[in-house]
Structure formats: C-alpha cells, structure tokens
Design a protein around this motif. Structure first.
Motif, PDB file in Angstrom:
ATOM      1  N   UNK A   1       0.693   5.035  11.607  1.00  0.00           N
ATOM      2  CA  UNK A   1       1.046   5.529   9.801  1.00  0.00           C
ATOM      3  C   UNK A   1       1.615   6.153   9.000  1.00  0.00           C
TER       4      UNK A   1
ATOM      5  N   UNK B   1      -3.194   0.376   6.543  1.00  0.00           N
ATOM      6  CA  UNK B   1      -3.417   1.113   5.609  1.00  0.00           C
ATOM      7  C   UNK B   1      -4.246   2.397   5.969  1.00  0.00           C
TER       8      UNK B   1
ATOM      9  N   UNK C   1       2.996   5.368   5.807  1.00  0.00           N
ATOM     10  CA  UNK C   1       2.346   5.786   5.103  1.00  0.00           C
ATOM     11  C   UNK C   1       2.000   7.540   5.004  1.00  0.00           C
ATOM     12  N   UNK C   2       3.584   7.584   5.613  1.00  0.00           N
ATOM     13  CA  UNK C   2       4.182   9.382   5.280  1.00  0.00           C
ATOM     14  C   UNK C   2       3.428  10.116   4.186  1.00  0.00           C
TER      15      UNK C   2
ATOM     16  N   UNK D   1       0.671   9.460   2.275  1.00  0.00           N
ATOM     17  CA  UNK D   1      -0.586   9.543   2.598  1.00  0.00           C
ATOM     18  C   UNK D   1      -1.092  10.580   3.746  1.00  0.00           C
TER      19      UNK D   1
ATOM     20  N   UNK E   1      10.124  14.188   5.696  1.00  0.00           N
ATOM     21  CA  UNK E   1      10.944  14.754   4.689  1.00  0.00           C
ATOM     22  C   UNK E   1       8.944  16.185   4.495  1.00  0.00           C
TER      23      UNK E   1
ATOM     24  N   UNK F   1      11.370   9.988   7.563  1.00  0.00           N
ATOM     25  CA  UNK F   1      10.101  10.462   6.434  1.00  0.00           C
ATOM     26  C   UNK F   1       8.946  11.207   7.429  1.00  0.00           C
TER      27      UNK F   1
ATOM     28  N   UNK G   1       1.501   6.198  -3.085  1.00  0.00           N
ATOM     29  CA  UNK G   1       2.605   7.019  -3.616  1.00  0.00           C
ATOM     30  C   UNK G   1       2.490   7.421  -4.737  1.00  0.00           C
TER      31      UNK G   1
ATOM     32  N   UNK H   1     -10.484   8.835   0.363  1.00  0.00           N
ATOM     33  CA  UNK H   1     -10.773   9.646  -0.694  1.00  0.00           C
ATOM     34  C   UNK H   1      -9.095  10.586  -1.595  1.00  0.00           C
ATOM     35  N   UNK H   2      -7.883  10.154  -0.640  1.00  0.00           N
ATOM     36  CA  UNK H   2      -6.640  10.495  -1.698  1.00  0.00           C
ATOM     37  C   UNK H   2      -6.282  10.067  -2.354  1.00  0.00           C
ATOM     38  N   UNK H   3      -5.740   8.290  -1.910  1.00  0.00           N
ATOM     39  CA  UNK H   3      -5.434   6.919  -2.602  1.00  0.00           C
ATOM     40  C   UNK H   3      -6.274   6.377  -4.005  1.00  0.00           C
TER      41      UNK H   3
ATOM     42  N   UNK I   1      -0.921   9.549  -5.060  1.00  0.00           N
ATOM     43  CA  UNK I   1      -1.254  10.796  -4.992  1.00  0.00           C
ATOM     44  C   UNK I   1      -0.810  11.627  -5.772  1.00  0.00           C
TER      45      UNK I   1
ATOM     46  N   UNK J   1      -7.184  12.446  -7.720  1.00  0.00           N
ATOM     47  CA  UNK J   1      -7.546  12.820  -6.320  1.00  0.00           C
ATOM     48  C   UNK J   1      -8.674  13.989  -7.153  1.00  0.00           C
TER      49      UNK J   1
ATOM     50  N   UNK K   1      -2.983  14.042   3.408  1.00  0.00           N
ATOM     51  CA  UNK K   1      -4.390  14.188   4.202  1.00  0.00           C
ATOM     52  C   UNK K   1      -3.871  15.506   5.316  1.00  0.00           C
TER      53      UNK K   1
ATOM     54  N   UNK L   1       0.966  -1.021  -0.513  1.00  0.00           N
ATOM     55  CA  UNK L   1       0.126  -0.006   0.025  1.00  0.00           C
ATOM     56  C   UNK L   1       0.649   1.408  -0.080  1.00  0.00           C
ATOM     57  N   UNK L   2       1.881   1.480   0.779  1.00  0.00           N
ATOM     58  CA  UNK L   2       2.532   2.887   0.512  1.00  0.00           C
ATOM     59  C   UNK L   2       2.974   2.886  -0.016  1.00  0.00           C
TER      60      UNK L   2
ATOM     61  N   UNK M   1      -8.179   8.228   4.285  1.00  0.00           N
ATOM     62  CA  UNK M   1      -7.110   7.377   3.305  1.00  0.00           C
ATOM     63  C   UNK M   1      -7.421   7.346   1.730  1.00  0.00           C
TER      64      UNK M   1
END
Lengths: 476, 272
Positions: B179, A364, B183-184, B186, A455, A452, A16, A327-329, A19, A25, B190, A11-12, A325
């Motif tokens: 999370x 997720x 899942x940075x 995402x 960033x 992370x 990415x 809604x964005x991915x 997104x 989106x 948000x 998923x991550x 989540x």
C-alpha cells in the motif's frame, strides 16, 4: 450503478486529487472523529455488544443460506397484504420497472427517502431521462442533489461539505433562502420549508428499506429526520427498491438489528423514526405498494465462499468512520455510492472487476482491521480485501500476454525466498547497491517503482551484516 | 523447551540490530534460542498483495524449517499474524492436504511481547533505558494478534524510561505493505498525521513491535529531520546500564550500529 461516477480514475489517482482538498480533509477529520467517539460511547454501554454482533452475523448468514426460501415467502406475504412484488436482475431493469410504475400513475414528480439501493441503480437519472423529477428529502441527500454533487458517505452523503458551503448552496438554489445564515438550526429550517411543499404535493414516494421481514411481508425504514415517515405515509403510491439480501426471517430478528444499527450508524441508542409497513391498508397510507427486489450482482456475490459475508452489510457506515484511508481521501475517490472499506469490497463484487477503478479498490486499504473491529455484523473486510486482491491479480495475469512488472517482481521475490543461499546473495547485492545511493545510512532517493517511497520518506540502507551472517559468525 | 527464532526476512536484511537485541534479551532471560538457517520469509507480502500462489513454497518451507520446535518467536506482529491466521488459507489455496496438516501441526508462533509475557511469564526483563519513549501499537499486533497492553507492560517495567502517551495511538500509520507504494500519497498523508502525534507526545524515541511500520514512520521523521528516532521494542528491552553508552545517538545510524547487543551476547554465552 450510478452513472455519475462513471469514468472516475482508479483510487490512487482519485485519492491524490482528494488529498489536496484541504477543506474536505478538515471537514472529514472533524466529522469522522465526532461520530467515532459517539459510537464508541454508546457501544460501550452494552455489556452484550459482542454477543449482539455475533447474533447479527449468524442471522444474516443463516438467512443468506436459505435466501431462495425467504424471498419466496416474502413475495407471498407482500402479495397477500395487497402489495406487488417485481424482480429486477440488474440496475437497468430496476430503473425500467420503477419508471414504468411512476408513468402508470401519470405523475411527473416523486419524493424520495434516502436510499442506497436507488443510488446504486442511478434511479434519479433514469427518471430524469423519462421526464420525471425526483426530490431527495433527506437533508444531506438534498444538499448533494441541489449541488449537483456526488454522495461521499453512506449515512451522511454530504459529509465533505461544511455549513458555510451549505449556506451558499441554499442561498443559490432555494427560493426564499437568500438571507439564510450558517447556523445548523437555520439551515435545517430552510430545508424544512423547502421540503414541506414537496411532501404535501407528492403523489408518489420512492424508498429503499433497511429490512424486509419475510414472515409478514413487512418493510422497515430506519431514519432520523422524519422525512422518511412523510414519504412513506403521504403519497398515494409507494415504490420500494430493495436489495435481495435485506430480508430477515422474523420480527424477532429485528430485535438484534435495531440495537446494532443505530449505535453503529449515528451513535444513537435508538433512531428517532422506525417506520414499518405491510402491503396496503384501507384509509391509511399509500393505496398502492410496489416492492422492487434487486439482484444487481448479489447472487454472484453469494456464490463466493469468502466474498459472501459482504452481503451481511446493513449499511451502517461505521467502517467508513473508523477507516484511516477514508478519513483522508473522502468518499468520492472510491468512484461509487458505496465508499470506504465496505465500498472497497462491495463494488468489485457487485459491479465486477472490469474497470481500472474497481480493480484498484481492493488495494485501497492498509489492512489495519479497524473496519472489522467495529462491523456490527462481523464482516471480515480485510479477509475479503485480500481475497479480492488475489482475484484481481489472477484475472490480470490471465488477460495479459506478458506479466506485469509487479508480477515479475513477486516471482523474483519468491525465487529468492525459496532458498536461504539466494536470500544471502540478494542481501549482499542490496547492501552493495545501497552504498551507491545511501548517505549516512539514509537513502533520500530510490529508483524506479520504489521512487514512490522516497518522494516523502527516507529509506534505510540495507545492513552491511544481515542477521543471518551475524548469527553464523557469533553462534556457530 | 526448544525455541526457534523466526527473524523475518525484513529484519534479517534491513534491521539485524533488532534480531541481535532479541537474542541478547532472551539469553539474558535464560532462554536459549535457535536460529534455523533454512528460514526465509513468511509470505506476507505475496499474500497481502494478491499473489497467494507464490506463497505456497514459502509456507511449505516455513513448516519444514520450524517443524519439531516447541515454540517460534518472531519480532514482528504482522509476520506472526500472517503465519497464525493465513498460512492455513495458503494451504487451502494450494489444495494440498499435506501442507494443511503441516500448518495445523506447526509449533505456535509468538510475537515477541506475547512470548515474553505469556511463555516466559516476565514483564520486568531487567532493562534500563533512560529516555522519553512513546509506543505505537501496530495494527496487526493490536487487532490481528490482540497483544493488548503486553508491550506497554514490558515498557513500563523498564528502569529509567519516561514512557509518554501517543495521541491517536491506535490509528494506522499508513504503511500497509505494498500500500505504501501503490497508494503512496494516501500512505504519506496517514503517516504525516502519525508523525504529528509522535511530535506532540514529546518523545525522543518512537517504539513499536514492527520494523516495517517503523521504517515508514521513521522515514518521515528522518526526512523532516525531527530528531526523533525509531526503535524496535526488542532493542529497548535489550538495553541495560552497560549498553547505554554505546547505543546509537542519531536517528539515522540505527541500522548500521552494531555495538551494544552483539557485545552483550559475546560475553553472555549463547550456544556455540
């Protein structure tokens, strides 16, 4: 499950990529917002909504407790009404049964009602391998099929597409659609013309079912477009592939679900078409009816005390529409025909946790709880997510010879938190360390696994004087 | 009534100003709080990341440290929710009847706004905060605890405050504990939308009942140099006419500023 999703990254990483898709989106933000508001409005109209939810949950849980009884009753009634029941342990067996049944009719084409279960089994591909063409007749499902795309939503599988993209797709793939515009009515008309020929020609229809009523052996399909009604009545042979958890004991139970489902799903008080059929009738509808009952991991799910509530799901997709989540991915990032919060709990249970993708799904989520709040059958999705996270962590720990860096960090944290003196020492150490990286109380770059965070976000520096020290100084 | 403060490990280490504000506020309201020094962490990070077994000693410690109090107050919705809803599950995972019994008989844990409104039965806490503020109802306060509009009722009663509505307030900010790291991308997507809401609100201060969510949103606000700062609900409620002159003036100095609340306590006379 659908082989089309095989090999999707965890998923991550998939998120990415998703997104970065600005078009998607924007489409998703607009579409989910609209449907969220519609749902909230029609749900707000019912003073007994909470009681309905509770009834929906209780009926499902009671039925699942006695599933063996109701499934046998269902089989008896379907058979008595002239239908045939087939049992499928898994997706491959379900696909083999359906393929054989179609082959026995001698037909090379089938029309399909939108069905999550056949998406789950990847039936279209299995049929294709056997030289049988399946035509999806739900508008959104058709858009996905024509574009050789993947579904990204349970109710609206083409939610990630906007009308300009759909117009281009229709112009490219449909005969006589070169001049079609991007007006929704015009697009629907083009699809209607295209599908009409398929309906009239088809001898075999394939569907799922929203509910199976055990007391009479009746199958129920709830839909909006009328394509379902066509597929369920015009062909000579009807094959319905349904998960074993879709059974309800009596017609009266439908009273609850036919209120819960449309309001949660499309935000309508009532859906335009509700079709029910019981076996076969002379001179009315299909002459042959086959019900393929799919297990596909459901019995294993049922055996899990916390996970089993997932089987209450009536596939309304309300949880997708409220999920920040999702809604964005979008849906593709979940690597399954079941995306969103329900997908995050359903896939690791139905498919198991054998792949990186399925192991990543329970994580997720921010556990914000919006999904639980709207679920019409009260599945505590955050509870199941956390439960599955523990399963993933334990399985990972059992498989490896050396613990993951995360497990080491968690163990260290436990050690620190097991003694106030150690916590104080760790606080002093953190404050000391942060002096190296902090500028005016702000850390712009953290090392290692914490990178992370920084960033896109500053991090605060740990306080020079932790609360406990201050208390010691001022209150002792 | 014997009331204990559960500061939470995160506030203790990263946001002690919030803890000082809680003490100031409660003492101003005539409520004596105790800080049992044996406390550490509620186990939320472990539990929510899947390390349920690592929670067991933390839940045991929590029960031992707070046994005997009549109430526990915590300035964190998500930690209060963890204790209220999940400690029993941890005891179940441990298969330890004694622990389960300890969880069952533990004193009730209140999130700060619940404690003020339901236990102390106040909404006007005598605060003064002449700034434009918007409130983000963090998910666990809103959905797991059901604090409803208690925090807003408390904020509305603050003198001088210009409380403005946050667009899409109930949408998650994207923090989500681990999370935010796992899942940075995402999480940040948000958070970016939450930041847009905060900026659209026109507020100069973003307030919430959870410093963890505020650290995430605040980290974005700070990185973008938006000039909007974050404050825990307790810090606004602790503010009075006497403290406004010394409060932090930039978005980044919050965690290091020690001025106002400790001064108030020093003269306010807590238990020594």
């Amino acid at each position: 499950m659908s082989s089309a999703f095989l090999g999707m990254p965890p998923f991550p990483q998939a998120a990415r990529r998703a997104l970065a898709d600005t078009q998607q989106r924007r489409n998703l933000a607009g579409a989910t917002r609209t449907i969220r508001h519609k749902r909230a409005e029609v749900v707000g109209e019912l003073p007994d909504w909470e009681e309905l939810r509770e009834a929906g949950r209780a009926l499902k849980e009671r039925t699942l407790r006695h599933l063996d009884h109701y499934l046998v009753q269902l089989e008896e009634r379907v058979t008595a009404a002239g239908g045939q029941v087939h049992w499928a342990r898994d997706a491959a067996e379900a696909n083999r049964i359906v393929t054989r049944l179609v082959q026995e009719t001698g037909e090379r084409e089938v029309v399909k009602v939108k069905s999550m279960t056949t998406q789950e089994t990847g039936l279209n591909r299995a049929l294709e391998t056997a030289g049988i063409t399946a035509y999806e007749t739900d508008l959104a499902e058709l858009i996905v099929q024509l574009g050789d795309d993947l579904p990204s939503h349970i109710l609206v599988p083409a939610i990630h597409r906007n009308r300009a993209e759909i117009r281009e797709l229709f112009r490219r793939t449909m005969p006589d659609a070169e001049g079609v515009g991007d007006d929704p009515a015009e697009l629907a008309e083009a699809a209607r013309r295209y599908l009409r020929q398929k309906f009239l020609r088809a001898k075999v229809g394939i569907s799922g079912a929203n509910f199976l009523v055990a007391e009479t052996g009746t199958a129920v399909v709830v839909e909006s477009e009328g394509n379902g009604r066509m597929c369920l009545t015009l062909p000579e042979t009807l094959i319905s592939v349904v998960g074993i958890e879709k059974v309800v004991p009596t017609w009266q139970d439908l009273e609850v679900y036919l209120q819960l489902l449309p309001r949660s799903s499309t935000g309508e008080r009532m859906n335009p078409y509700t079709s029910t059929w019981t076996g076969t009738q002379d001179g009315d509808g299909p002459r042959g009816f086959h019900l393929v009952l799919l297990d596909g991991g459901r019995t294993d799910t049922l055996a899990d005390r916390i996970g089993r509530q997932t089987l209450n799901c009536i596939r309304c997709s309300a949880c997708l529409n409220v999920c920040p989540v999702y809604e964005r991915t979008g849906g593709h990032a979940y690597g399954s025909v079941y995306p969103g919060p329900i997908g995050a709990v359903l896939n690791p249970q139905l498919r198991g946790t054998g792949t990186e993708t399925d192991r990543s799904l329970p994580f997720a989520s921010t556990l914000c709880g919006a999904c639980y709040e709207v679920c019409p059958v009260k599945i505590d999705i955050p509870e199941v997510l956390v439960h599955l996270r523990a399963r993933v962590v334990e399985e990972t720990g059992g498989r490896r010879h050396t613990p993951t860096p995360e497990a080491v960090a968690m163990r260290a944290a436990r050690w620190v938190f097991s003694s106030p003196a150690r916590l104080s020492a760790a606080q002093r150490l953190a404050a000391l360390g942060s002096r190296v990286v902090a500028r005016r109380g702000r850390i712009a770059r953290l090392p290692g696994p914490l990178a992370g965070w920084t960033d896109a976000r500053d991090a605060p520096a740990p306080a020079g004087e932790p609360f406990r020290q201050w208390w010691e100084r001022t209150h002792r | 009534m014997r009331t204990a403060l559960f500061i939470t490990c995160f506030n203790d280490t990263m946001h002690p100003a919030t803890g000082r504000a809680v003490v100031t506020l409660l003492e101003r309201l005539g409520c004596t709080v105790d800080f049992p020094a044996g406390q550490t962490c509620c186990g939320q990070m472990h539990f929510n990341t899947g390390y349920q077994r690592d929670c067991i000693p933390l839940v045991r410690r929590f029960g031992e440290v707070f046994a005997g109090y009549d109430a526990v107050v915590a300035p964190s919705g998500s930690c209060a929710a963890m204790i209220r809803h999940h400690h029993a599950r941890v005891a179940e995972v441990a298969g330890d009847r004694g622990l389960l019994e300890a969880v069952r008989t533990a004193p009730p844990v209140y999130e700060l706004s619940e404690f003020l409104v339901d236990v102390l039965e106040v909404t006007d806490v005598g605060a003064y905060f002449p700034h434009r503020v918007t409130y983000h109802p963090t998910c666990h306060s809103l959905r797991m605890l059901g604090v409803a509009d208690r925090p807003l009722a408390l904020l509305r009663a603050v003198r001088g405050i210009d409380l403005v509505e946050l667009p899409d307030a109930t949408q998650c900010c994207g923090f989500g504990g681990t999370f935010a790291l796992k899942n940075s991308d995402t999480s940040v997507a948000m958070g970016a939308d939450k930041v847009r809401g905060v900026l659209d609100s026109g507020a100069e201060v973003l307030c919430a009942g959870d410093n963890s969510c505020l650290t995430h949103i605040g980290g974005l606000l700070s990185r973008l140099r938006t000039g909007v700062r974050t404050m825990h609900l307790a810090e606004i409620l602790a503010a009075t006419e006497r403290t406004t002159a010394t409060e932090p003036t930039t978005a980044t100095e919050r965690t290091t500023a020690t001025g106002a609340p400790s001064h108030a306590v020093a003269t306010g006379g807590g238990p020594r």
